[in-house]
Each structure stands twice: as C-alpha cells, then as structure tokens.
Design a protein around this motif. Structure first.
Motif, PDB file in Angstrom:
ATOM      1  N   TYR A 124       0.824  -1.202   0.000  1.00  0.00           N
ATOM      2  CA  TYR A 124       0.000   0.000   0.000  1.00  0.00           C
ATOM      3  C   TYR A 124       0.862   1.258   0.000  1.00  0.00           C
ATOM      4  O   TYR A 124       1.919   1.299   0.639  1.00  0.00           O
ATOM      5  CB  TYR A 124      -0.897   0.040   1.253  1.00  0.00           C
ATOM      6  N   HIS A 125       0.359   2.260  -0.702  1.00  0.00           N
ATOM      7  CA  HIS A 125       0.895   3.614  -0.638  1.00  0.00           C
ATOM      8  C   HIS A 125      -0.027   4.379   0.313  1.00  0.00           C
ATOM      9  O   HIS A 125      -1.199   4.560   0.026  1.00  0.00           O
ATOM     10  CB  HIS A 125       0.891   4.246  -2.031  1.00  0.00           C
ATOM     11  N   LYS A 142      -5.086   8.329   3.209  1.00  0.00           N
ATOM     12  CA  LYS A 142      -5.375   7.439   2.083  1.00  0.00           C
ATOM     13  C   LYS A 142      -4.441   6.231   2.096  1.00  0.00           C
ATOM     14  O   LYS A 142      -3.263   6.348   2.428  1.00  0.00           O
ATOM     15  CB  LYS A 142      -5.198   8.169   0.750  1.00  0.00           C
ATOM     16  N   LYS A 175      -3.665   3.370  -0.773  1.00  0.00           N
ATOM     17  CA  LYS A 175      -3.915   2.844  -2.121  1.00  0.00           C
ATOM     18  C   LYS A 175      -3.129   1.559  -2.344  1.00  0.00           C
ATOM     19  O   LYS A 175      -1.921   1.498  -2.111  1.00  0.00           O
ATOM     20  CB  LYS A 175      -3.479   3.867  -3.189  1.00  0.00           C
ATOM     21  N   CYS A 220       5.817   3.375  -7.417  1.00  0.00           N
ATOM     22  CA  CYS A 220       5.472   4.047  -6.171  1.00  0.00           C
ATOM     23  C   CYS A 220       6.730   4.346  -5.356  1.00  0.00           C
ATOM     24  O   CYS A 220       6.880   5.445  -4.812  1.00  0.00           O
ATOM     25  CB  CYS A 220       4.489   3.204  -5.374  1.00  0.00           C
ATOM     26  N   TYR A 229      -2.459   8.032  -7.838  1.00  0.00           N
ATOM     27  CA  TYR A 229      -3.443   8.768  -7.061  1.00  0.00           C
ATOM     28  C   TYR A 229      -4.772   8.520  -7.681  1.00  0.00           C
ATOM     29  O   TYR A 229      -5.730   8.979  -7.621  1.00  0.00           O
ATOM     30  CB  TYR A 229      -3.113  10.264  -7.018  1.00  0.00           C
TER      31      TYR A 229
END
Length: 197
Positions: free
Chosen positions: A9-10, A110, A112, A127, A197
């Motif tokens: 995850y980012h 967030k 992502k 990423c 994003y």
C-alpha cells in the motif's frame, strides 16, 4: 483505511488546507520516532518520504496489520489504529509547539493498493520511485540523497537507517537494486504518477 494481509500500500496524507505539518528539523525526527512506535510494529515499512506539508509511506500489510480492535465507536485494524495514534500524538505536540488549535492533518489518510496479483498490475516500483522523488520534484533539493527525511539514503547506502524493512523490499519489489541510485533518479512518467493517485 482497510488493509489486506501481504498486500502493498501507498499511504499518504497532507496538512489540513495543505498547510505545513513540519516546521523545523526536529519535527521530522519526532514524527519518525512516532512512526517507529505506532506504525512500524504493525506492518513492514518499505519506504517513506516526509515533505513540509505531507508524507508518503510504502508498506506491506502483515497479519498484525489486519487484526481488528474494537474502539468506543468503530472497529478498525491495528494498522489503521497505529496511524490514528501517530497522527493524533504528533498533532498534539505540534499544536502545543506552534500555539495552535484544530486539525493538523486532512481528515482521511489514504491507503492505495499498489501491488495486486489479481489484476496482474504492480505499481510498487513506480510508487517507490515516486515517493523518493518528491523532494526533487518540489525543488527542495537538487539530488535525492540530499533530502534526509526519506528512505532513499538508506537504500542508496548513504545512511544505515533501520526504520525500513529493506530485506523485505528487496524480495517484494522487482527493481535493479544494484543500480538503485541510477534507476531512482529518473523522472517518473506523468501517466504513472496520475495512476498512483
């Protein structure tokens, strides 16, 4: 934030109204100590970059990340709670330091998904580069190694930091680790940055 075990995850957030969240060098160090205390025990932290008004993390959720805990009003994962504790404790300290009140961070952090075997799309390398390139893209430094609030100096062997799980990153991210400095210094194509994003 919802997390699934073993996924990458980012995770990112910014200052409320895009205001600064770091005001002096000591703030960055204090924040990283809080990351070590509240977030790192609940995931495999692979990369990070702290910017004056926002932050980025690349992490792998673990079995500890996805454990749930019942709060007074909601049920959340251990990792989500770790981020809540990080941001809350840091905001309290900064509000005291700056003699301010109110929210320091935007409401929703967030998370992502960047590596997904189901769709056969893996943005983990993009990423990683995107996170590390933030200070150069924002014209804070000319070269990546000069920004001390990033994991880039650790991966480039300019510093021997212990916050990131580099051995796990070497296994999970398909990168030319031998030539890390060269491949990291290239600019991220705009279309990939938009997809992140």
């Amino acid at each position: 934030m919802q997390f699934r075990e073993d996924k990458l995850y980012h995770v990112y957030n910014r200052g409320n109204n895009q205001q600064h969240i770091f005001f002096k060098p000591e703030n960055y160090i204090f924040f990283l100590r809080k990351v070590r205390q509240y977030v790192r025990p609940k995931c495999n932290l692979l990369a990070y970059c702290l910017m004056p008004n926002h932050f980025h993390f690349l992490l792998q959720a673990t079995s500890d990340s996805v454990l749930t805990k019942q709060g007074q009003l909601i049920t959340q994962t251990e990792l989500s709670d770790g981020f809540r504790q990080l941001l809350s404790s840091y905001a309290q300290a900064i509000n005291k330091q700056e003699n301010r009140t109110g929210s320091l961070f935007a409401q929703n952090t967030k998370a992502k998904l960047v590596g997904c075997h189901e769709t056969k799309i893996d943005y983990s390398l993009s990423c990683l580069n995107y996170i590390h390139q933030n200070p150069v893209q924002a014209s804070l430094v000319q070269v990546l190694k000069d920004w001390p609030y990033s994991s880039f100096p650790d991966y480039a062997n300019f510093r021997n930091g212990t916050l990131c799980s580099k051995d796990i990153a070497y296994q999970l991210i398909d990168a030319d680790w031998i030539n890390f400095i060269q491949f990291s210094s290239g600019l991220l194509p705009e279309d990939i940055a938009v997809q992140l994003y």
